[in-house]
Design a protein around this motif. Sequence first.
Motif, PDB file in Angstrom:
ATOM      1  N   SER A  17       0.839  -1.197   0.000  1.00 33.40           N
ATOM      2  CA  SER A  17       0.000   0.000   0.000  1.00 33.40           C
ATOM      3  C   SER A  17       0.875   1.249   0.000  1.00 33.40           C
ATOM      4  N   THR A  18       1.976   1.196   0.735  1.00 29.45           N
ATOM      5  CA  THR A  18       2.912   2.323   0.771  1.00 29.45           C
ATOM      6  C   THR A  18       3.566   2.531  -0.583  1.00 29.45           C
ATOM      7  N   VAL A  19       3.960   1.434  -1.208  1.00 31.10           N
ATOM      8  CA  VAL A  19       4.565   1.513  -2.541  1.00 31.10           C
ATOM      9  C   VAL A  19       3.577   2.138  -3.530  1.00 31.10           C
ATOM     10  N   ALA A  20       2.320   1.679  -3.499  1.00 32.39           N
ATOM     11  CA  ALA A  20       1.301   2.212  -4.412  1.00 32.39           C
ATOM     12  C   ALA A  20       1.032   3.681  -4.147  1.00 32.39           C
ATOM     13  N   LYS A  21       1.025   4.081  -2.876  1.00 37.80           N
ATOM     14  CA  LYS A  21       0.792   5.482  -2.516  1.00 37.80           C
ATOM     15  C   LYS A  21       1.899   6.378  -3.064  1.00 37.80           C
ATOM     16  N   LYS A  22       3.139   5.936  -2.916  1.00 39.74           N
ATOM     17  CA  LYS A  22       4.263   6.717  -3.439  1.00 39.74           C
ATOM     18  C   LYS A  22       4.183   6.853  -4.955  1.00 39.74           C
ATOM     19  N   GLN A  23       3.777   5.772  -5.613  1.00 38.17           N
ATOM     20  CA  GLN A  23       3.644   5.812  -7.065  1.00 38.17           C
ATOM     21  C   GLN A  23       2.557   6.807  -7.481  1.00 38.17           C
ATOM     22  N   ARG A  24       1.406   6.748  -6.821  1.00 38.36           N
ATOM     23  CA  ARG A  24       0.303   7.666  -7.140  1.00 38.36           C
ATOM     24  C   ARG A  24       0.717   9.123  -6.946  1.00 38.36           C
ATOM     25  N   GLU A  25       1.407   9.404  -5.856  1.00 37.73           N
ATOM     26  CA  GLU A  25       1.833  10.775  -5.577  1.00 37.73           C
ATOM     27  C   GLU A  25       2.804  11.279  -6.641  1.00 37.73           C
ATOM     28  N   TYR A  26       3.708  10.403  -7.079  1.00 38.19           N
ATOM     29  CA  TYR A  26       4.650  10.805  -8.123  1.00 38.19           C
ATOM     30  C   TYR A  26       3.913  11.095  -9.432  1.00 38.19           C
ATOM     31  N   GLN A  27       2.971  10.226  -9.788  1.00 42.48           N
ATOM     32  CA  GLN A  27       2.251  10.412 -11.040  1.00 42.48           C
ATOM     33  C   GLN A  27       1.390  11.662 -11.023  1.00 42.48           C
ATOM     34  N   GLN A  28       0.813  11.976  -9.868  1.00 35.78           N
ATOM     35  CA  GLN A  28       0.021  13.198  -9.760  1.00 35.78           C
ATOM     36  C   GLN A  28       0.887  14.430  -9.924  1.00 35.78           C
ATOM     37  N   ALA A  29       2.120  14.349  -9.410  1.00 37.20           N
ATOM     38  CA  ALA A  29       3.045  15.481  -9.522  1.00 37.20           C
ATOM     39  C   ALA A  29       3.705  15.558 -10.890  1.00 37.20           C
ATOM     40  N   HIS A  30       3.747  14.436 -11.619  1.00 36.35           N
ATOM     41  CA  HIS A  30       4.396  14.389 -12.937  1.00 36.35           C
ATOM     42  C   HIS A  30       3.480  13.665 -13.936  1.00 36.35           C
ATOM     43  N   PRO A  31       2.350  14.287 -14.286  1.00 35.42           N
ATOM     44  CA  PRO A  31       1.376  13.623 -15.172  1.00 35.42           C
ATOM     45  C   PRO A  31       1.911  13.314 -16.563  1.00 35.42           C
TER      46      PRO A  31
END
Length: 404
Positions: A17-31
């Motif tokens: 869940s932590t790994v997925a959260k970090k991925q989502r945050e990165y993608q939101q910041a770098h669409p």
Amino acid sequence: MKINENFLKVESSYLFSTVAKKQREYQQAHPDKEVIRLSIGDVTQPLAGAVIEAMHKAVDEMGSAETFRGYPPEYGYDFIIEAVRKNDYEARGIDIKADEIFLSDGAKSDCGNIGDIFSTDNKVAICDPVYPVYLDTTVMAGRSGDKGEDGLYKNVIYMPCLRENNFMPQLPEETPDIIYLCFPNNPIGVAASKDELTKWVNYALKNNCVILYDSAYEAFITDYSPKSIYEIDGAKKCAIEFRSFSKTAGFTGMRCGYTVVPHELCFYGTELNALWARRQATKFNGVSYITQRAAEAVYSEEGKKQTGEIIAYYQRNARAIYDGLTAAGFTCFGAVNSPYVWLEVPAGMTSWEFFDDLLSKCQVVGTPGSGFGKSGEGYLRLTAFGNYEKTLEAIDRIKRVYGK
């Protein structure tokens, strides 16, 4: 009202869940960036044609009053139990009875739920690094004790799997009651030889222990390593085996697995088979008819051929990751009997630091080794369950940034 305070001792967030959260945050910041996931062990290839055909037929049956089915048998329909017994055991010369097989919604659930039949004061031995569910459910059940300053639970026996011991757990000096083993192991991707498993079975028999054996990745074994712990003499007197269709046949979204509890497995005159049967009958209503027909189709001639091709696809990915990153100067393990590659991170970095670096510079997601336990620090797990072309692209990105 009181809560189960053991839950407060568990890490607040599940590793993946932590790994997925970090991925989502990165993608939101770098669409504008495309992220390639080589992290969570979720399959990507579609289900085998034979499986889909069986499901369609089962759906049609559910649409007719004459063939409709309600609650399934508590432990599985006879047709799937017999298919499992004949193909996974009898075909390998192993005598497993039909009433020793319990169908479930997956090995993950059973690996944790099995603790219901054991006393909370049993001592548990766990490999390190390890699939988090074994440890987390041990903590939730109240068997772990408190966490010490070293980050380890005081009542858990840790068995380090290190490069120095070929990532194989060593027999513990302190005698446990319960031993979790997984081969080919997750996260490292190393299979156990017959001699290795014989050593553990003999140890369990001598010390009155029970082995909880997770065989979720047996379909990836390409050498002569045992696919079942019951290939070892005496194992039926000391081991429970968990199997899964998730990785074998791509059922991660379907949810189906099974657990084998032999009648010979007795403690103080009580069969564990009877305890598990009672637990399942009370807390579990069975796997859907449609899913059980899908699982049965895996054992058909076409099903075996088609799922074998899917396994080969992921094995090619694993070899590509291993060869590509080894050529780039990384030290890698696994891949041979496993869909995972265990990668040694660059010197001077922690597992999470390399995770962040890989995500920001290459837009590739792995799983930090430290998330699997203290002995996983300094490593990163990469999965072969992705798309082949995207896997090659991920390797190319990593080589361009880190290649020597």
